[in-house]
Design a protein around this motif. Structure first.
Motif, PDB file in Angstrom:
ATOM      1  N   VAL A 289       0.438   4.104  -4.876  1.00 49.68           N
ATOM      2  CA  VAL A 289      -0.354   3.647  -3.729  1.00 49.68           C
ATOM      3  C   VAL A 289      -0.721   2.173  -3.905  1.00 49.68           C
ATOM      4  O   VAL A 289      -1.239   1.773  -4.939  1.00 49.68           O
ATOM      5  CB  VAL A 289      -1.652   4.478  -3.582  1.00 49.68           C
ATOM      6  N   LEU A 290      -0.432   1.388  -2.882  1.00 48.41           N
ATOM      7  CA  LEU A 290      -0.886  -0.008  -2.798  1.00 48.41           C
ATOM      8  C   LEU A 290      -1.986  -0.061  -1.754  1.00 48.41           C
ATOM      9  O   LEU A 290      -1.834   0.503  -0.665  1.00 48.41           O
ATOM     10  CB  LEU A 290       0.241  -0.923  -2.319  1.00 48.41           C
ATOM     11  N   ARG A 291      -3.074  -0.747  -2.069  1.00 47.65           N
ATOM     12  CA  ARG A 291      -4.181  -0.856  -1.121  1.00 47.65           C
ATOM     13  C   ARG A 291      -4.434  -2.335  -0.819  1.00 47.65           C
ATOM     14  O   ARG A 291      -4.443  -3.169  -1.711  1.00 47.65           O
ATOM     15  CB  ARG A 291      -5.458  -0.252  -1.727  1.00 47.65           C
ATOM     16  N   PHE A 292      -4.683  -2.604   0.458  1.00 44.30           N
ATOM     17  CA  PHE A 292      -5.003  -3.961   0.895  1.00 44.30           C
ATOM     18  C   PHE A 292      -6.191  -3.899   1.841  1.00 44.30           C
ATOM     19  O   PHE A 292      -6.289  -2.986   2.664  1.00 44.30           O
ATOM     20  CB  PHE A 292      -3.818  -4.600   1.641  1.00 44.30           C
ATOM     21  N   GLU A 293      -7.048  -4.879   1.732  1.00 52.99           N
ATOM     22  CA  GLU A 293      -8.171  -4.986   2.652  1.00 52.99           C
ATOM     23  C   GLU A 293      -7.641  -5.453   4.014  1.00 52.99           C
ATOM     24  O   GLU A 293      -6.767  -6.322   4.086  1.00 52.99           O
ATOM     25  CB  GLU A 293      -9.178  -5.985   2.091  1.00 52.99           C
ATOM     26  N   ASN A 294      -8.150  -4.853   5.082  1.00 52.89           N
ATOM     27  CA  ASN A 294      -7.708  -5.203   6.440  1.00 52.89           C
ATOM     28  C   ASN A 294      -7.658  -6.707   6.664  1.00 52.89           C
ATOM     29  O   ASN A 294      -6.702  -7.224   7.230  1.00 52.89           O
ATOM     30  CB  ASN A 294      -8.635  -4.581   7.492  1.00 52.89           C
ATOM     31  N   LYS A 295      -8.705  -7.394   6.232  1.00 51.31           N
ATOM     32  CA  LYS A 295      -8.790  -8.824   6.542  1.00 51.31           C
ATOM     33  C   LYS A 295      -7.651  -9.629   5.909  1.00 51.31           C
ATOM     34  O   LYS A 295      -7.303 -10.698   6.401  1.00 51.31           O
ATOM     35  CB  LYS A 295     -10.154  -9.390   6.166  1.00 51.31           C
ATOM     36  N   LEU A 296      -7.030  -9.099   4.848  1.00 49.74           N
ATOM     37  CA  LEU A 296      -5.913  -9.804   4.211  1.00 49.74           C
ATOM     38  C   LEU A 296      -4.689  -9.843   5.128  1.00 49.74           C
ATOM     39  O   LEU A 296      -3.891 -10.786   5.073  1.00 49.74           O
ATOM     40  CB  LEU A 296      -5.569  -9.140   2.869  1.00 49.74           C
ATOM     41  N   ILE A 297      -4.562  -8.858   6.000  1.00 49.73           N
ATOM     42  CA  ILE A 297      -3.449  -8.846   6.959  1.00 49.73           C
ATOM     43  C   ILE A 297      -3.540 -10.071   7.867  1.00 49.73           C
ATOM     44  O   ILE A 297      -2.535 -10.665   8.234  1.00 49.73           O
ATOM     45  CB  ILE A 297      -3.470  -7.548   7.802  1.00 49.73           C
ATOM     46  N   TRP A 298      -4.765 -10.469   8.206  1.00 47.19           N
ATOM     47  CA  TRP A 298      -4.972 -11.604   9.104  1.00 47.19           C
ATOM     48  C   TRP A 298      -4.968 -12.931   8.366  1.00 47.19           C
ATOM     49  O   TRP A 298      -4.527 -13.939   8.923  1.00 47.19           O
ATOM     50  CB  TRP A 298      -6.286 -11.432   9.870  1.00 47.19           C
ATOM     51  N   SER A 299      -5.439 -12.943   7.125  1.00 49.40           N
ATOM     52  CA  SER A 299      -5.562 -14.219   6.415  1.00 49.40           C
ATOM     53  C   SER A 299      -4.328 -14.576   5.590  1.00 49.40           C
ATOM     54  O   SER A 299      -4.056 -15.751   5.373  1.00 49.40           O
ATOM     55  CB  SER A 299      -6.799 -14.216   5.512  1.00 49.40           C
ATOM     56  N   ASP A 300      -3.568 -13.571   5.132  1.00 54.06           N
ATOM     57  CA  ASP A 300      -2.412 -13.865   4.277  1.00 54.06           C
ATOM     58  C   ASP A 300      -1.383 -12.737   4.317  1.00 54.06           C
ATOM     59  O   ASP A 300      -1.095 -12.112   3.296  1.00 54.06           O
ATOM     60  CB  ASP A 300      -2.882 -14.134   2.847  1.00 54.06           C
ATOM     61  N   LEU A 301      -0.831 -12.494   5.477  1.00 57.83           N
ATOM     62  CA  LEU A 301       0.158 -11.432   5.655  1.00 57.83           C
ATOM     63  C   LEU A 301       1.361 -11.636   4.736  1.00 57.83           C
ATOM     64  O   LEU A 301       1.911 -10.665   4.201  1.00 57.83           O
ATOM     65  CB  LEU A 301       0.601 -11.352   7.116  1.00 57.83           C
ATOM     66  N   ALA A 302       1.753 -12.866   4.525  1.00 51.45           N
ATOM     67  CA  ALA A 302       2.919 -13.140   3.672  1.00 51.45           C
ATOM     68  C   ALA A 302       2.713 -12.601   2.259  1.00 51.45           C
ATOM     69  O   ALA A 302       3.639 -12.038   1.664  1.00 51.45           O
ATOM     70  CB  ALA A 302       3.211 -14.640   3.635  1.00 51.45           C
ATOM     71  N   SER A 303       1.507 -12.744   1.710  1.00 52.76           N
ATOM     72  CA  SER A 303       1.273 -12.240   0.350  1.00 52.76           C
ATOM     73  C   SER A 303       1.267 -10.712   0.320  1.00 52.76           C
ATOM     74  O   SER A 303       1.693 -10.103  -0.661  1.00 52.76           O
ATOM     75  CB  SER A 303      -0.022 -12.805  -0.241  1.00 52.76           C
ATOM     76  N   VAL A 304       0.799 -10.076   1.390  1.00 49.40           N
ATOM     77  CA  VAL A 304       0.835  -8.609   1.480  1.00 49.40           C
ATOM     78  C   VAL A 304       2.290  -8.142   1.493  1.00 49.40           C
ATOM     79  O   VAL A 304       2.668  -7.235   0.732  1.00 49.40           O
ATOM     80  CB  VAL A 304       0.085  -8.107   2.736  1.00 49.40           C
ATOM     81  N   LEU A 305       3.104  -8.751   2.323  1.00 56.87           N
ATOM     82  CA  LEU A 305       4.515  -8.381   2.397  1.00 56.87           C
ATOM     83  C   LEU A 305       5.225  -8.630   1.075  1.00 56.87           C
ATOM     84  O   LEU A 305       6.066  -7.828   0.645  1.00 56.87           O
ATOM     85  CB  LEU A 305       5.205  -9.125   3.538  1.00 56.87           C
ATOM     86  N   HIS A 306       4.872  -9.724   0.411  1.00 56.79           N
ATOM     87  CA  HIS A 306       5.467 -10.031  -0.898  1.00 56.79           C
ATOM     88  C   HIS A 306       5.083  -8.960  -1.925  1.00 56.79           C
ATOM     89  O   HIS A 306       5.937  -8.500  -2.699  1.00 56.79           O
ATOM     90  CB  HIS A 306       5.028 -11.422  -1.359  1.00 56.79           C
ATOM     91  N   ALA A 307       3.819  -8.547  -1.949  1.00 55.92           N
ATOM     92  CA  ALA A 307       3.358  -7.510  -2.876  1.00 55.92           C
ATOM     93  C   ALA A 307       4.065  -6.177  -2.609  1.00 55.92           C
ATOM     94  O   ALA A 307       4.463  -5.464  -3.546  1.00 55.92           O
ATOM     95  CB  ALA A 307       1.847  -7.339  -2.790  1.00 55.92           C
ATOM     96  N   ILE A 308       4.245  -5.844  -1.340  1.00 56.60           N
ATOM     97  CA  ILE A 308       4.953  -4.607  -0.990  1.00 56.60           C
ATOM     98  C   ILE A 308       6.409  -4.716  -1.433  1.00 56.60           C
ATOM     99  O   ILE A 308       6.957  -3.780  -2.032  1.00 56.60           O
ATOM    100  CB  ILE A 308       4.859  -4.318   0.525  1.00 56.60           C
ATOM    101  N   ASP A 309       7.017  -5.854  -1.181  1.00 57.02           N
ATOM    102  CA  ASP A 309       8.408  -6.084  -1.574  1.00 57.02           C
ATOM    103  C   ASP A 309       8.578  -5.944  -3.090  1.00 57.02           C
ATOM    104  O   ASP A 309       9.524  -5.305  -3.571  1.00 57.02           O
ATOM    105  CB  ASP A 309       8.849  -7.471  -1.095  1.00 57.02           C
ATOM    106  N   LEU A 310       7.664  -6.508  -3.863  1.00 60.04           N
ATOM    107  CA  LEU A 310       7.703  -6.390  -5.328  1.00 60.04           C
ATOM    108  C   LEU A 310       7.577  -4.932  -5.757  1.00 60.04           C
ATOM    109  O   LEU A 310       8.306  -4.476  -6.657  1.00 60.04           O
ATOM    110  CB  LEU A 310       6.612  -7.229  -5.986  1.00 60.04           C
ATOM    111  N   ALA A 311       6.665  -4.211  -5.147  1.00 58.90           N
ATOM    112  CA  ALA A 311       6.464  -2.799  -5.497  1.00 58.90           C
ATOM    113  C   ALA A 311       7.724  -1.985  -5.180  1.00 58.90           C
ATOM    114  O   ALA A 311       8.092  -1.081  -5.945  1.00 58.90           O
ATOM    115  CB  ALA A 311       5.248  -2.232  -4.763  1.00 58.90           C
ATOM    116  N   LEU A 312       8.362  -2.284  -4.080  1.00 62.41           N
ATOM    117  CA  LEU A 312       9.621  -1.596  -3.733  1.00 62.41           C
ATOM    118  C   LEU A 312      10.693  -1.881  -4.762  1.00 62.41           C
ATOM    119  O   LEU A 312      11.425  -0.978  -5.175  1.00 62.41           O
ATOM    120  CB  LEU A 312      10.097  -2.032  -2.341  1.00 62.41           C
ATOM    121  N   ALA A 313      10.772  -3.134  -5.209  1.00 63.65           N
ATOM    122  CA  ALA A 313      11.786  -3.532  -6.196  1.00 63.65           C
ATOM    123  C   ALA A 313      11.524  -2.884  -7.550  1.00 63.65           C
ATOM    124  O   ALA A 313      12.467  -2.530  -8.270  1.00 63.65           O
ATOM    125  CB  ALA A 313      11.806  -5.058  -6.333  1.00 63.65           C
TER     126      ALA A 313
END
Length: 121
Positions: A94-118
């Motif tokens: 499970v990866l957890r992100f605070e809602n506000k991070l989606i608005w302030s830094d979506l790129a880092s959220v996507l990068h973290a998800i991408d790393l976890a997938l890899a």
């Protein structure tokens, strides 16, 4: 794990949640749907056992959860920890992100998800 995915008695609740995504969930879904993140398929509001997950990649057994204010209470923290532990017993990360991070830094959220997938087996 026995057949615990998308139990029939959770169908209406899953459908309601899919039709009423939070703004942060809708924003992240726009980036995950249709295999947009390196071809990995995500499901939204997928249930495993009694838990309804925000986003789930079955191929990698990866859950992405977006947390609003209700998660940052003692009861919310305990519920999330218990849920994460029970999912881990089935090899689900499970990866957890605070809602506000989606608005302030979506790129880092996507990068973290991408790393976890890899890193996932």
């Amino acid at each position: 794990m026995t057949t615990l995915n998308n139990l029939p008695h959770k169908k209406d609740e899953r459908k309601t949640l899919r039709n009423n995504l939070t703004p942060a969930e809708a924003k992240l879904w726009s980036q995950l749907k249709n295999g947009q993140l390196n071809g990995f398929k995500f499901r939204r509001q997928h249930s495993i056992n009694e838990f309804i997950l925000d986003f789930y990649c079955p191929e990698k057994k990866l859950v992405v959860e977006l947390d609003g204010a209700g998660h940052f209470t003692s009861a919310g923290n305990l519920h999330d920890a218990t849920r994460t532990e029970l999912l881990a017993q089935h090899g689900i990360h499970v990866l957890r992100f605070e809602n506000k991070l989606i608005w302030s830094d979506l790129a880092s959220v996507l990068h973290a998800i991408d790393l976890a997938l890899a890193e996932s087996k």
